[in-house]
Design a protein around this motif. Structure first.
Motif, PDB file in Angstrom:
ATOM      1  N   ILE A   4     -25.042 -17.137  50.158  1.00 57.40           N
ATOM      2  CA  ILE A   4     -24.131 -15.789  50.477  1.00 57.40           C
ATOM      3  C   ILE A   4     -22.707 -16.450  50.619  1.00 57.40           C
ATOM      4  O   ILE A   4     -22.570 -17.146  51.689  1.00 57.40           O
ATOM      5  N   LEU A   5     -21.745 -16.252  49.886  1.00 58.57           N
ATOM      6  CA  LEU A   5     -20.381 -16.788  50.338  1.00 58.57           C
ATOM      7  C   LEU A   5     -19.621 -15.947  51.131  1.00 58.57           C
ATOM      8  O   LEU A   5     -19.401 -14.510  50.853  1.00 58.57           O
ATOM      9  N   ILE A   6     -19.026 -16.400  52.185  1.00 58.80           N
ATOM     10  CA  ILE A   6     -18.059 -15.669  53.004  1.00 58.80           C
ATOM     11  C   ILE A   6     -16.702 -16.414  53.220  1.00 58.80           C
ATOM     12  O   ILE A   6     -16.491 -17.505  53.097  1.00 58.80           O
ATOM     13  N   GLY A   7     -15.874 -15.384  53.503  1.00 61.14           N
ATOM     14  CA  GLY A   7     -14.461 -15.858  53.464  1.00 61.14           C
ATOM     15  C   GLY A   7     -13.451 -14.970  53.478  1.00 61.14           C
ATOM     16  O   GLY A   7     -13.663 -13.816  53.034  1.00 61.14           O
ATOM     17  N   TYR A   8     -12.173 -15.351  54.082  1.00 59.93           N
ATOM     18  CA  TYR A   8     -11.132 -14.543  54.086  1.00 59.93           C
ATOM     19  C   TYR A   8     -10.534 -14.129  52.468  1.00 59.93           C
ATOM     20  O   TYR A   8     -11.113 -14.647  51.689  1.00 59.93           O
ATOM     21  N   SER A  72     -33.248 -14.424  44.380  1.00 61.64           N
ATOM     22  CA  SER A  72     -32.525 -15.594  44.018  1.00 61.64           C
ATOM     23  C   SER A  72     -31.190 -15.327  43.529  1.00 61.64           C
ATOM     24  O   SER A  72     -31.012 -14.600  42.269  1.00 61.64           O
ATOM     25  N   LEU A  73     -30.061 -15.647  44.198  1.00 64.50           N
ATOM     26  CA  LEU A  73     -28.692 -15.389  43.614  1.00 64.50           C
ATOM     27  C   LEU A  73     -27.769 -15.959  44.270  1.00 64.50           C
ATOM     28  O   LEU A  73     -27.913 -16.419  45.577  1.00 64.50           O
ATOM     29  N   VAL A  74     -26.661 -15.922  43.905  1.00 69.80           N
ATOM     30  CA  VAL A  74     -25.363 -16.279  44.830  1.00 69.80           C
ATOM     31  C   VAL A  74     -24.485 -14.902  44.652  1.00 69.80           C
ATOM     32  O   VAL A  74     -24.422 -14.132  43.972  1.00 69.80           O
ATOM     33  N   LEU A  75     -24.195 -14.546  46.324  1.00 65.27           N
ATOM     34  CA  LEU A  75     -23.595 -13.200  46.377  1.00 65.27           C
ATOM     35  C   LEU A  75     -22.115 -13.520  47.212  1.00 65.27           C
ATOM     36  O   LEU A  75     -22.275 -14.249  48.263  1.00 65.27           O
ATOM     37  N   SER A  76     -21.170 -13.289  46.420  1.00 58.70           N
ATOM     38  CA  SER A  76     -19.822 -13.183  47.195  1.00 58.70           C
ATOM     39  C   SER A  76     -19.516 -12.012  47.943  1.00 58.70           C
ATOM     40  O   SER A  76     -19.757 -10.922  47.495  1.00 58.70           O
ATOM     41  N   LEU A  77     -19.269 -11.849  49.143  1.00 57.15           N
ATOM     42  CA  LEU A  77     -18.838 -10.919  49.957  1.00 57.15           C
ATOM     43  C   LEU A  77     -17.426 -10.548  49.748  1.00 57.15           C
ATOM     44  O   LEU A  77     -16.735 -11.276  49.413  1.00 57.15           O
ATOM     45  N   GLY A  78     -17.175  -9.418  50.294  1.00 59.96           N
ATOM     46  CA  GLY A  78     -15.503  -9.001  50.727  1.00 59.96           C
ATOM     47  C   GLY A  78     -15.284  -9.773  52.074  1.00 59.96           C
ATOM     48  O   GLY A  78     -16.092 -10.008  52.807  1.00 59.96           O
TER      49      GLY A  78
END
Ligand code: S3P
Length: 168
Positions: A4-8, A72-78
């Protein structure tokens, strides 16, 4: 494994997520694009027609749906996802997952956002680079307590290749 990718805003979550998923040969989902597809409207339109509170409600619902249905995944958040509703709890409690914060400097984020602000309702009306720097500085400071609760913090100022290598 769920990553899970997090960031501004403009920290490179979608770009890196897409390439990372490719390397790992797993599915990639960008939460904003998922919401846009499900609702049949851009994020910009959802904000202008229904407001931010409505957006945060559906963001929470779709985050839950995705994490409950994919193994199983890569998830980019807002950029705001971990800071609203019980999203951070959901992320931290997610089975077999790693959350990653892409930590990009305020200066770099502001430089990117001044040219990429059109489809981003929260920064759309910021006019000058100086105002953007001030806005991002304050806003990011408010969000850091959420972002800093992830499993792994990565220096997002590095090149895309270096970031992916470090995550791997
Ligand atoms: C937001 C970030 C956006 C999008 C919405 C709100 C935020 O996503 O979810 O405009 O609160 O930071 P990106 O981080 O992909 O720009």
């Amino acid at each position: 494994m769920k990553i899970i990718l997090i960031g501004y805003m403009a920290s490179g979550k979608s770009l890196i997520g897409n390439d990372l998923a490719h390397v790992l040969n797993v599915k990639f989902i960008d939460l904003d694009h998922y919401i846009e597809n499900k609702e049949g409207k851009t994020i910009q339109k959802i904000f202008s027609e229904k407001g931010e509170i409505f957006f945060r409600k559906i963001e929470n619902k779709y985050l839950n749906d995705i994490l409950n249905s994919e193994s199983s995944l890569v998830l980019s958040l807002g950029g705001g996802t971990p800071c609203f509703s019980n999203n951070l709890e959901i992320i931290k409690g997610c089975f077999k997952s790693k959350s990653i914060y892409l930590n990009v400097s305020v200066h770099e984020l502001s430089k990117r956002l001044i040219v990429e602000k059109e489809n981003r309702p929260l920064v759309k009306y910021v006019q000058t680079e100086e105002d953007m720097l001030e806005f991002v500085g304050k806003h990011l400071f408010e969000r850091l307590p959420y972002y800093n609760q992830v499993d792994i913090i990565i220096n997002g100022n590095n090149s895309k290749e270096e970031i992916i290598e470090e995550i791997l």
